[in-house]
Every structure is written in structure tokens, then in C-alpha cells.
Design a protein around this motif. Structure first.
Motif, PDB file in Angstrom:
ATOM      1  N   VAL A   1      39.477  29.570   3.075  1.00  0.00           N
ATOM      2  CA  VAL A   1      40.032  30.922   3.073  1.00  0.00           C
ATOM      3  C   VAL A   1      38.910  31.923   2.815  1.00  0.00           C
ATOM      4  N   GLN A   2      38.899  32.974   3.607  1.00  0.00           N
ATOM      5  CA  GLN A   2      37.920  34.045   3.415  1.00  0.00           C
ATOM      6  C   GLN A   2      38.628  35.377   3.347  1.00  0.00           C
ATOM      7  N   LEU A   3      38.146  36.232   2.479  1.00  0.00           N
ATOM      8  CA  LEU A   3      38.638  37.595   2.359  1.00  0.00           C
ATOM      9  C   LEU A   3      37.475  38.531   2.613  1.00  0.00           C
ATOM     10  N   GLN A   4      37.658  39.435   3.549  1.00  0.00           N
ATOM     11  CA  GLN A   4      36.587  40.356   3.911  1.00  0.00           C
ATOM     12  C   GLN A   4      37.052  41.781   3.647  1.00  0.00           C
TER      13      GLN A   4
ATOM     14  N   CYS B   1      41.099  45.021   3.756  1.00  0.00           N
ATOM     15  CA  CYS B   1      40.754  43.623   3.478  1.00  0.00           C
ATOM     16  C   CYS B   1      41.547  42.745   4.427  1.00  0.00           C
TER      17      CYS B   1
ATOM     18  N   ALA C   1      42.354  38.698   5.496  1.00  0.00           N
ATOM     19  CA  ALA C   1      42.278  37.309   5.065  1.00  0.00           C
ATOM     20  C   ALA C   1      42.276  36.403   6.286  1.00  0.00           C
ATOM     21  N   SER C   2      41.549  35.327   6.211  1.00  0.00           N
ATOM     22  CA  SER C   2      41.545  34.330   7.272  1.00  0.00           C
ATOM     23  C   SER C   2      41.531  32.939   6.641  1.00  0.00           C
ATOM     24  N   GLY C   3      42.059  31.986   7.361  1.00  0.00           N
ATOM     25  CA  GLY C   3      42.089  30.622   6.873  1.00  0.00           C
ATOM     26  C   GLY C   3      43.451  30.163   6.411  1.00  0.00           C
TER      27      GLY C   3
ATOM     28  N   TYR D   1      42.067  33.321  -4.540  1.00  0.00           N
ATOM     29  CA  TYR D   1      41.041  33.623  -3.549  1.00  0.00           C
ATOM     30  C   TYR D   1      40.484  35.027  -3.761  1.00  0.00           C
TER      31      TYR D   1
ATOM     32  N   GLY E   1      37.407  38.019  -2.370  1.00  0.00           N
ATOM     33  CA  GLY E   1      36.391  38.474  -1.450  1.00  0.00           C
ATOM     34  C   GLY E   1      35.127  38.856  -2.207  1.00  0.00           C
ATOM     35  N   LEU E   2      34.102  39.241  -1.470  1.00  0.00           N
ATOM     36  CA  LEU E   2      32.814  39.569  -2.072  1.00  0.00           C
ATOM     37  C   LEU E   2      32.746  40.989  -2.625  1.00  0.00           C
TER      38      LEU E   2
END
Length: 118
Positions: A1-4, A21, A23-25, A107, A109-110
Motif C-alpha cells: 500500500v502506498q499513500l502519495q 492524497c 492510495a494505491s495497493g 498506512y 504517506g511521506l
């Protein structure tokens, strides 16, 4: 899972910014997404959260009436519309998803930097 997360920047006091933001995955259609922030020299703090239905919205007291959280039509997106920004809003803003407890998320993000000049 990624949060951008994106949308941060430099703005003057009283200005506005909109954070996004994605989310993917995995999907968070039936789950919460949230925003947190960490100001220089301070601990990370909760800003706002929202359920995938668009309901069950919570804000920390310091942003009530100035910030608006929302979910996108593709509900794996979350937005934070920030208005009437103040220097004390300066922080790195983090997107979070997958609630596992009260204001606790699995989860993260950066982060995206928001700087409000006086």
C-alpha cells in the motif's frame, strides 16, 4: 500500500491550500482516511479524519471552521482544503489510511510540507 500526498507549498497568512492524497495497493472505500501534521520541534498531531462514506468527519479544535476534509469520487482519495491559514499551521502534513484504533492508522504517506509565512 502506498499513500502519495501532494499540494503543499508556501503561502501567506490568510491564504489557502488544498492537499490531496491518493492510495494505491488496496481500497479504503469502507475505511477511514486522515490527515496528521508534525510542526517543527513538536510531536505529530491529528488534524482530521473521514470515513469512506463521506460521513463521520472529525477535526481537531484548532482547525475547525478553517479546514475541510473530503473524499474523492474514487474514494481512495482524500483532500484537505485549508483556508485562513496561520503560521502555526506550518508543518509537514501526512496522509494516513486504514484505521486500527482511535486516531491510529496502519498506512502512512511521506508527507507534504506546508509553510505559512507571517
Amino acid at each position: 500500500v502506498q499513500l502519495q500526498a501532494s499540494g503543499g507549498g508556501l503561502v501567506q497568512t490568510g491564504g489557502s491550500l488544498r492537499l490531496s492524497c491518493v492510495a494505491s495497493g488496496r481500497t479504503f472505500t469502507r475505511d477511514y482516511m486522515a490527515w496528521f501534521r508534525r510542526a517543527p520541534g513538536k510531536e505529530r498531531e491529528f488534524v482530521s479524519s473521514i470515513h469512506g462514506s463521506g460521513n463521520y468527519i472529525v477535526y481537531t479544535d484548532s482547525v475547525k471552521g478553517r479546514f475541510t476534509i473530503s473524499r474523492g469520487n474514487a474514494t481512495d482519495m482524500v483532500y484537505l482544503q485549508m483556508s485562513n491559514l496561520k503560521p502555526e499551521d506550518t508543518a509537514i502534513y501526512y496522509c494516513a489510511a486504514g484505521r486500527i484504533g482511535v486516531r491510529e492508522y496502519r498506512y502512512w504517506g511521506l508527507g507534504t510540507q506546508v509553510t505559512v509565512s507571517s
